[in-house]
Every structure is written in structure tokens, then in C-alpha cells.
Enzyme design. Structure first.
Site, PDB file in Angstrom:
ATOM      1  CG  ASP A  21      -1.737   1.193   1.399  1.00  0.00           C
ATOM      2  OD1 ASP A  21      -1.977   1.873   0.375  1.00  0.00           O
ATOM      3  OD2 ASP A  21      -2.164   1.488   2.535  1.00  0.00           O
ATOM      4  CG  ASP A  25      -6.093   2.932   0.464  1.00  0.00           C
ATOM      5  OD1 ASP A  25      -5.140   2.111   0.570  1.00  0.00           O
ATOM      6  OD2 ASP A  25      -6.712   3.114  -0.594  1.00  0.00           O
ATOM      7  CG  ASP A  29      -1.405   1.641  -3.700  1.00  0.00           C
ATOM      8  OD1 ASP A  29      -0.187   1.427  -3.934  1.00  0.00           O
ATOM      9  OD2 ASP A  29      -1.799   2.319  -2.724  1.00  0.00           O
ATOM     10  CG  ASP A  98      -6.045 -12.828 -13.374  1.00  0.00           C
ATOM     11  OD1 ASP A  98      -6.875 -13.424 -14.074  1.00  0.00           O
ATOM     12  OD2 ASP A  98      -5.638 -13.246 -12.276  1.00  0.00           O
ATOM     13  CG  ASP A 199     -10.803 -15.953 -13.364  1.00  0.00           C
ATOM     14  OD1 ASP A 199     -10.102 -16.266 -12.403  1.00  0.00           O
ATOM     15  OD2 ASP A 199     -12.057 -15.953 -13.334  1.00  0.00           O
ATOM     16  CD  GLU A 256      -8.920 -20.510 -12.315  1.00  0.00           C
ATOM     17  OE1 GLU A 256      -8.767 -20.604 -11.102  1.00  0.00           O
ATOM     18  OE2 GLU A 256      -9.831 -19.838 -12.838  1.00  0.00           O
ATOM     19  CG  HIS A 331      -5.413 -15.462  -6.238  1.00  0.00           C
ATOM     20  ND1 HIS A 331      -4.839 -16.033  -7.358  1.00  0.00           N
ATOM     21  CD2 HIS A 331      -6.714 -15.291  -6.532  1.00  0.00           C
ATOM     22  CE1 HIS A 331      -5.772 -16.194  -8.285  1.00  0.00           C
ATOM     23  NE2 HIS A 331      -6.910 -15.750  -7.821  1.00  0.00           N
ATOM     24  CG  ASP A 332      -8.024 -18.793  -6.297  1.00  0.00           C
ATOM     25  OD1 ASP A 332      -8.443 -17.756  -5.741  1.00  0.00           O
ATOM     26  OD2 ASP A 332      -8.083 -18.990  -7.525  1.00  0.00           O
TER      27      ASP A 332
HETATM   28  C1  NOJ Z   1     -10.520 -18.080 -10.227  1.00  0.00           C
HETATM   29  C2  NOJ Z   1      -9.800 -17.004  -9.506  1.00  0.00           C
HETATM   30  O1  NOJ Z   1      -8.458 -17.356  -9.358  1.00  0.00           O
HETATM   31  C3  NOJ Z   1     -10.520 -16.809  -8.195  1.00  0.00           C
HETATM   32  O2  NOJ Z   1      -9.823 -15.999  -7.313  1.00  0.00           O
HETATM   33  C4  NOJ Z   1     -11.883 -16.276  -8.502  1.00  0.00           C
HETATM   34  O3  NOJ Z   1     -12.629 -16.207  -7.321  1.00  0.00           O
HETATM   35  C5  NOJ Z   1     -12.634 -17.144  -9.493  1.00  0.00           C
HETATM   36  N1  NOJ Z   1     -11.829 -17.613 -10.572  1.00  0.00           N
HETATM   37  C6  NOJ Z   1     -13.781 -16.386 -10.087  1.00  0.00           C
HETATM   38  O4  NOJ Z   1     -13.305 -15.372 -10.934  1.00  0.00           O
END
Ligand code: NOJ
Length: 567
Positions: A21, A25, A29, A98, A199, A256, A331-332
């Protein structure tokens, strides 16, 4: 094997909201990213995968886009983006965007029009259906719990959303909509971006007629992946996207694609297919998921034999025919050191071992922010500290189902996407140096010990180990283009393999656990020429290298033939 810059690259994934950041905030960013480009250059990565930075209400941290050609205000401006692109290019780094093409935000102007009336010209940009006998149009379950359908009183119909209800699915059967997507992609390419991660691309086409899935237990909704994953027509759509838009650009693309094995992946990444350069496969991400209806949340333990089997099959099936994208985290997903390594006593050793694994396989390695310093999962005691829509929906559905709170929280601690989304730990100061304000999600408590400042100062840190791996990879053709031969397929603790091209051969030895198994060096690989390229331990004094007692999470890479000097 055809050569390409993206095969020789190492990708670093940035999840902007949690990276850095710059304005206090509490939200990462673009200027924060710019301020860390020198850090990334020093690490040695060539490509930055930037998770969505487009205008978005943020129900799914940017994967709900309300304007594809604008930057989310909290992330900065289009000028900031242009500066980031220019500054990255100055440092010989590329930017991969992305792009979310399966759905938009429900605040996207297309959707606002679409939902306004049944005869709006954009009605058909999304997937609308009447209810069936007062119920949902079909019984498909959404990725984020509950039905894929949301009722809209205004027109008395339901719209489809495979993810959150604020993420309506686009209708790829509508050519005008697809043309608008093309136009938008051309616009980004004209700016000079270097690639796209697409995605949820496996889901853009749904089965004709949207049939109900089998439902022997008569549940309100059931998993129905087969009706919206990797259908044949997705390939037609990708071919057309290449023919109409991508073909003239020297970019990299990665899709993905959950729910496929390597043979099926070749339909996307086969060198003659003109679809995608790589796909993210999920087979190894399901190693620790049970088979009950709750999917990823149903925890089971994983085994090395299964991991070897999956990775080896991707390595060999794609060899010479397609290209792998190698990752253990994003990130998932939970943090790899907590999931596949040891985030206690052997955090450093196991993080280095897993890094060796990823960087020595054939394919492009992806590093997720914080992995290079061994960031770990987080344990928040209260659900109130979690932010992720998938986690919150799971919590709520579990509560309604009467699942004990303890079981739910245990699953969340292990699998919540927020494990990967706590702020990047830059130093041991307030909020780990991520922000001068209040972070949007709490910082992991271990930031005083685990942070970039400390890692940069310690020559033996995980960070410096990653630097070395990346630089070795740049020198050794066998690591990038070599073939892969698995050794000891039935060993439950050691993962060993050989990578070789004509003039170069490497042996990779990985001890995946905290035990001390012996690695018996195969006779045909014994040579006085061997050279230790990298290891997370110093060789032990007087060790018998051909009967090597491995220490917990020990990793070694030996050069057996050749010199690893780039031709
Ligand atoms: C896959 C993404 O990596 C994830 O973070 C997202 O929630 C879903 N697709 C929906 O876009």
C-alpha cells in the site's frame, strides 16, 4: 522442443490488494507495486502476473469487473498502470494481465442493461432462464456454495453465476458480446501488455439445454462440473480468439482449467492447437480434498506417491507436445509450506525443498507473492477476521447444515483462500511494512520473524535460495528443455528425478518429510564429474554420497554431465 521466451521465464504473481500500500488506505495499489519492482528484479523473475486491477466493487477482490478498461480507484489510475508497464519493461520484466472473461460484476453496465428488461439488446449477453415449477432453472451448485441461479424480480427470471451472485456469467453464444470482449482485449494489447492469464476459461461454455445433474439424494443443488467445464466448444472459442485477436502478438497465455488431466490439456496447449501456451491444472491441488460433496473443504491427508504420479504424468505427457505451468500456490490456495512442507521447525528447509521441486521441473515456474520468504497459513480464531467470499459462504452454509463450528473453522484454517491473502510481510515494523493505515485484512502474526527485510539480510534465507534457483535455471538448458525421468517411483519419502538434454544431465533429490531416509544413488548415474549445484544443507562431513542419508526436507541438485553454461 520449440524455444520460446515464456518457456525460459519465471513468473511472479502479485495479488495487488495485499502486496504493498503506497497511500495508507490499507489496500495495496499500483504505486506500491512500482515501488517493489527493483526487489522483483533482484529476485530475478521475468514476468509479473498481475491479478485483476480493473474497476470492480470488489466482492471477489477484483474478479468481479465492472469496467474492463478502467483501473479500480483504490488501486490507482490508468497513468499509474502505464507507468508500471513502462517501468517493468525498463527492467526487462513483462506484465501478464489477469482477464476474467467468464463473468463480469453485476455492476457492469452490460449487466445493468441486461437485467433492465427482457427485450433489452444486451439481455442475451448473460444467461437468463425461467424458474422450473417455482424452483431454480436447474440443480447446479455454484463454486461458492448454493445454487448457480439468482432470482431477479424485475423480469421474473433467474441469471446464472458459477461463482458469487455478484458475478453473473457472460453468454459466449452471443456474438455481439464476444466481439465486445475482443475489442477490449485488443485495447490492452495496443497498450503493450505481454500476456494474459484467462480466469475460469474452462467454464465459458455451458452444456446445451443446461440439463439437471444426477441427484440421487434429492439435494437442492449438486456439483455439476461436467456441464460447464472443458466442453468441446471452449476450444472453438479459444481458436477464434487467437485468429481474431491474439495471433499477431508475441505474448504468453495461460488458462485456468480445473478438472482435466494431461491428455485433455493437450487440447488447449498442444503446439499445433493455437489456443493457449499453458494451463493451470488442478490435480495436485485436490490431493488433500476428500470425495464428499464439500470438495476442497473436506480435508484428507495427501501422499507423496500420489503427488509423484500426478506430476510425472504431466511432465511426460506434455513433453515435446505442450508446456507445463508449475505452481504450488496462488491467491486461491493455502501456503505451500503449510500444506506440503512444515511451517514449524523446518519452515526454511521445507520451503527451499519445495522451491527446488518447482524450479527443477519442466515447465514455467510460478512464484506467488510471499512464497519466496516462506510465508505461512494464518489462523484467525474468529470468522469475523476472514474476508474471502468463498470462505464466508462456506461458513454460512455449514452453519445452516448444522456442522459443528469446530469442524468448519478447522477446514477454514487449512483451506481458506485468505491464507494466501494476508498482507505481504515486508519488515518487522507496524503491519509488516505493508501499510501505514489499517490493513483490509489482518497481518499474519509471524511477520516479526518472517519478512523481506530479514530475508534480504540473511545470505542463507529462503529468498536468496530462490534467487539462486532462478539464476541456475537461466543457465541450464536441461532444466528448461530437458526430458524428465522419475526415479524410485514407489518410494514414499524421496522424490528424485533426472532432467537431461543431449549435452547436460541433472539429478534432483528431494526428501519430502522430516524423516531421514537413505538415497541409494543409481549405479548408472554415478560419476566423478558430479557437481552439487544447489542444496538447502551443507554436505555432511564424511558422508557416503552414494548411500546418502537425507536430512529433514533436504534437497540437492547435482549436475552429472555438461557445464550448465548457456550456449
Ligand atoms: C478463479 C480465480 O483465481 C478466483 O480468485 C476467482 O474467485 C474465481 N476464478 C472467479 O473469478
Amino acid at each position: 522442443m520449440k524455444k520460446a521466451w515464456w518457456k525460459e521465464s519465471v513468473v511472479y504473481q502479485i495479488y495487488p490488494i495485499s502486496f504493498k500500500d503506497s497511500d495508507g488506505d490499507g489496500i495495496g495499489d499500483l504505486r506500491g507495486v512500482i515501488s517493489k519492482l527493483d526487489y522483483l528484479q533482484y529476485l530475478g523473475v521475468n514476468v509479473i502476473w498481475l491479478c485483476p486491477i480493473y474497476k470492480s466493487p470488489g466482492h471477489d477482490n477484483g474478479y468481479d469487473i465492472s469496467d474492463y478498461c478502467a483501473i479500480k480507484e483504490q488501486f490507482g489510475t490508468m497513468e499509474d498502470f502505464d507507468e508500471l508497464l513502462a517501468e517493468a519493461h525498463k527492467r526487462d520484466m513483462k506484465i501478464m494481465m489477469d482477464l476474467v472473461l467468464n463473468h463480469t460484476s453485476d455492476e457492469h453496465p452490460w449487466f445493468l442493461e441486461s437485467r433492465s428488461s427482457k427485450d433489452n439488446p444486451k439481455r442475451d449477453y448473460y444467461i437468463w432462464r425461467k424458474g422450473k415449477n417455482g424452483l431454480y432453472p436447474n440443480n447446479w451448485e455454484s463454486y461458492f456454495s448454493g445454487s448457480v441461479w439468482e432470482y431477479d424480480a424485475k423480469t421474473d427470471e433467474f441469471y446464472m453465476h458459477l461463482y458469487a451472485k455478484q458475478q453473473p456469467d457472460l453468454n459466449w453464444e452471443n456474438e455481439a458480446m464476444v466481439e465486445e470482449l475482443y475489442k477490449m482485449i485488443r485495447w490492452w494489447l495496443a497498450k503493450g501488455v505481454d500476456g494474459f492469464r484467462f480466469d475460469a476459461i474452462a467454464h465459458i461454455v455451458k452444456a446445451v439445454g443446461l440439463p439437471d445433474a444426477d441427484n440421487p439424494d434429492n439435494l437442492p443443488v449438486v456439483q455439476a462440473y461436467q456441464f460447464f467445464s472443458n466442453l468441446d466448444k471452449v476450444h472453438d472459442m479459444l481458436k477464434k480468439l487467437n485468429e481474431q485477436v491474439l495471433f499477431e502478438f508475441d505474448i504468453m497465455t495461460v488458462g485456468e482449467t480445473s478438472g482435466l488431466g494431461p491428455e485433455q490439456a493437450l487440447d488447449y496447449v498442444g503446439e499445433d492447437r493455437n489456443e493457449l501456451d499453458m494451463v493451470f491444472q488442478f490435480e495436485h491441488m485436490y490431493l488433500d480434498a476428500g470425495s464428499s460433496g464439500t470438495g476442497k473443504w473436506d480435508i484428507r491427508s495427501w501422499t507423496l506417491l500420489e503427488l509423484k504420479k500426478i506430476m510425472s504424468s504431466w511432465q511426460t505427457v506434455l513433453h515435446g507436445r505442450g508446456w507445463n505451468a508449475n505452481y504450488l500456490s496462488n491467491h486461491d490456495q493455502p501456503r505451500p509450506v503449510s500444506r506440503f512442507g512444515n511451517d514449524g521447525e523446518y519452515r526454511e528447509e521445507s520451503a527451499k525443498m519445495l522451491a527446488t521441486f518447482m524450479h527443477m521441473l519442466q515447465g514455467t515456474p510460478y512464484i506467488y507473492q510471499g512464497e519466496e520468504i516462506g510465508m505461512t497459513n494464518v489462523v484467525f480464531d474468529s470468522i469475523d477476521d476472514y474476508r474471502d467470499v468463498e470462505t464466508l459462504n462456506y461458513y454460512e452454509q455449514s452453519r445452516l447444515r448444522g456442522q459443528p463450528e469446530e469442524v468448519t473453522m478447522n477446514a477454514i484454517h487449512k483451506k481458506s483462500r485468505d491464507n494466501a491473502r494476508t498482507p505481504m510481510q515486508w519488515d518487522d515494523g507496524p503491519n509488516a511494512g505493508f501499510t501505514e493505515g489499517e490493513p483490509w485484512i489482518k497481518v499474519n502474526k509471524n511477520y516479526k520473524d518472517v519478512n523481506v527485510k530479514q530475508a534480504l539480510a540473511d545470505p542463507n534465507s529462503i529468498f536468496h535460495y530462490y534467487r539462486k534457483l532462478i539464476s541456475i535455471r537461466k543457465q541450464c538448458e536441461a532444466i528448461v528443455y530437458g526430458d524428465y525421468t522419475l526415479l524410485l517411483p514407489l518410494d514414499t519419502e524421496i522424490y528424485a528425478f533426472v532432467r537431461s538434454v543431449e549435452h547436460e544431465k541433472l539429478l534432483v533429490i528431494l526428501n519430502f518429510f522430516d524423516k531421514t531416509p537413505v538415497f541409494d544413488w543409481p549405479e548408472d548415474l554415478r560419476t566423478d564429474e558430479k557437481k552439487l549445484m544447489i542444496s538447502n544443507y551443507e554436505p555432511a562431513e564424511g558422508e557416503d554420497v552414494y548411500h546418502l542419508t537425507l536430512r529433514p526436507y533436504e534437497a540437492r541438485v547435482y549436475l552429472l554431465e555438461g557445464d550448465c553454461v548457456k550456449p
